[in-house]
Scaffold this active site. Sequence first.
Site, PDB file in Angstrom:
ATOM      1  N   GLU A 148      -7.953 -17.276 -10.957  1.00 32.24           N
ATOM      2  CA  GLU A 148      -8.859 -16.325 -10.283  1.00 32.24           C
ATOM      3  C   GLU A 148      -9.356 -15.218 -11.219  1.00 32.24           C
ATOM      4  OE1 GLU A 148      -6.644 -14.451  -7.108  1.00 32.24           O
ATOM      5  OE2 GLU A 148      -5.189 -13.576  -8.480  1.00 32.24           O
TER       6      GLU A 148
ATOM      7  N   GLY B 188       7.267  -6.214  -7.492  1.00 30.42           N
ATOM      8  CA  GLY B 188       6.581  -6.382  -8.765  1.00 30.42           C
ATOM      9  C   GLY B 188       6.538  -5.080  -9.547  1.00 30.42           C
ATOM     10  N   ASP B 189       5.634  -5.016 -10.529  1.00 30.79           N
ATOM     11  CA  ASP B 189       5.548  -3.810 -11.367  1.00 30.79           C
ATOM     12  C   ASP B 189       5.247  -2.577 -10.517  1.00 30.79           C
ATOM     13  OD1 ASP B 189       3.063  -5.215 -11.021  1.00 30.79           O
ATOM     14  OD2 ASP B 189       2.121  -3.856 -12.443  1.00 30.79           O
TER      15      ASP B 189
ATOM     16  N   LYS C 181       0.809  -1.223   0.000  1.00 29.43           N
ATOM     17  CA  LYS C 181       0.000   0.000   0.000  1.00 29.43           C
ATOM     18  C   LYS C 181       0.838   1.268   0.000  1.00 29.43           C
ATOM     19  CE  LYS C 181      -3.779  -2.164   2.321  1.00 29.43           C
ATOM     20  NZ  LYS C 181      -4.690  -2.228   3.405  1.00 29.43           N
TER      21      LYS C 181
ATOM     22  N   MET D 216      -4.231 -18.553  -8.014  1.00 27.96           N
ATOM     23  CA  MET D 216      -4.003 -17.106  -8.130  1.00 27.96           C
ATOM     24  C   MET D 216      -3.413 -16.754  -9.499  1.00 27.96           C
ATOM     25  SD  MET D 216      -2.631 -15.809  -4.449  1.00 27.96           S
ATOM     26  CE  MET D 216      -3.785 -15.216  -3.212  1.00 27.96           C
TER      27      MET D 216
ATOM     28  N   ARG E 221       1.502 -18.571  -1.915  1.00 32.73           N
ATOM     29  CA  ARG E 221       2.540 -17.559  -1.704  1.00 32.73           C
ATOM     30  C   ARG E 221       3.527 -17.951  -0.606  1.00 32.73           C
ATOM     31  NH1 ARG E 221      -0.326 -12.175  -2.386  1.00 32.73           N
ATOM     32  NH2 ARG E 221       0.605 -11.571  -0.413  1.00 32.73           N
TER      33      ARG E 221
ATOM     34  N   ASP F 133       2.891 -14.635  -9.792  1.00 32.10           N
ATOM     35  CA  ASP F 133       2.039 -14.569 -10.990  1.00 32.10           C
ATOM     36  C   ASP F 133       2.830 -14.700 -12.296  1.00 32.10           C
ATOM     37  OD1 ASP F 133       0.067 -13.985  -9.124  1.00 32.10           O
ATOM     38  OD2 ASP F 133       0.178 -11.825  -9.464  1.00 32.10           O
TER      39      ASP F 133
HETATM   40  O1  F6P Z   1       0.287 -10.741  -7.104  1.00 28.16           O
HETATM   41  C1  F6P Z   1       0.334 -11.816  -6.219  1.00 28.16           C
HETATM   42  C2  F6P Z   1      -1.050 -12.150  -5.703  1.00 28.16           C
HETATM   43  O2  F6P Z   1      -0.948 -13.261  -4.844  1.00 28.16           O
HETATM   44  C3  F6P Z   1      -2.082 -12.409  -6.796  1.00 28.16           C
HETATM   45  O3  F6P Z   1      -1.960 -13.677  -7.384  1.00 28.16           O
HETATM   46  C4  F6P Z   1      -3.353 -12.186  -6.028  1.00 28.16           C
HETATM   47  O4  F6P Z   1      -4.387 -11.806  -6.905  1.00 28.16           O
HETATM   48  C5  F6P Z   1      -2.998 -11.063  -5.098  1.00 28.16           C
HETATM   49  O5  F6P Z   1      -1.584 -11.064  -4.981  1.00 28.16           O
HETATM   50  C6  F6P Z   1      -3.599 -11.176  -3.730  1.00 28.16           C
HETATM   51  O6  F6P Z   1      -3.295 -10.018  -3.034  1.00 28.16           O
HETATM   52  P1  F6P Z   1      -3.470  -9.866  -1.458  1.00 28.16           P
HETATM   53  O7  F6P Z   1      -2.336 -10.576  -0.785  1.00 28.16           O
HETATM   54  O8  F6P Z   1      -3.442  -8.406  -1.237  1.00 28.16           O
HETATM   55  O9  F6P Z   1      -4.781 -10.479  -1.098  1.00 28.16           O
END
Ligand code: F6P
Length: 364
Positions: free
Chosen positions: A238, A118-119, A76, A185, A291, A143
Amino acid sequence: MTEIRRIGVLTGGGDCPGLNAVIRAVTKDAIFHGIDVVGIEDGFLGLIENRTRPLGYEDVSGILTTGGTILGSSNKANPSRYATGVDASGAPIFEDVTDRCMQAAREHRLDALVVIGGDGTMTCARPFSALGLPCIGVPKTIDNDIVGTELTFGFLTAVATATDALDRVHTTAASHHRAMVVEVMGRNAGWIALFAGIASGADVILVPEIPFSVDAVADVVTRRSKHGKRYTVVCVSEGARPEGGEQVVERTDPTSPDPIRLGGIAKWLSTQIEDATGVESRYTVLGHVQRGGSPVASDRVLATRFGHHAMELLKAGTLDRMVAWNDARMTDVDMALPAGKQRTIPEDHPLLDAARSVYTSFGR
Ligand code: F6P
């Protein structure tokens, strides 16, 4: 060119297996070359709030195999657009707090930053170079959707986790003659679904890049239930959506640079399948399990090489680059390249054909 004597390192965005392996590689390489390392806590939030700690050899010893990040992360904290409060209507108020970060960087005498993310993290880092704090980016995400690199560490671990789950679902699907829908994901890219679906022999793989027809999925289930193995395994990303329909959004977070959180397509689809075919259906959402955990061997190797390459660039004074893996070798690209983009599955990707050749359906 300023000699690099002291660097900051941070991990931003969603975590993934292999972050610690990069922190370790960067820190050990730096120490070997007489460069001090300052760990910045919780991504750019640590720079905004001036929360740092020195990283020495002992701090990074033994973390190669561990999941998560010893530095913490935040998805964030974009310094150029940081939510500092809410207005009368409850909407977030954003401020540019880049100066505050620069002040912290000066206080810690940082000559450069290594940003692992990431980006979004690459985008957050860009203004700092213009202000005299050069950055090197190290791309991470389960991802595998960062433009500029064919592979990110964390991806193959997530694929291994999803494949293991799909294998387990397979056996219970067979026992009960059910249709089982497994949601993985990947945001708007279907790489995890494509790889794990192929690796586990899923009967149907649904990815965001190929909108699917519920009728086509139902046909596979009916055919298999009448003439085949009497069960069906569907691996759905997803971000997948039916033709003419929308992605299923689980929640939105207006304070996050990427406010959409996808989720829920598996539940919706399993009901559709049951209604259309009469075959009993269940769904499983793998979520953040993908993750977590220890990185697979290839991710440990890639993360170590990324960390080492980042340090090579810094020492050579080649700054504002993102390390990358392309054409089976280590390389680097302009750090601005991934900003605001996503690397999705091209329609002529050879894996799509390979999957079709073993009778996998993409729901068309
Ligand atoms: O970008 C990584 C990721 O795990 C995505 O696959 C998924 O949509 C998103 O982050 C989930 O985000 P959060 O951890 O904020 O729920």
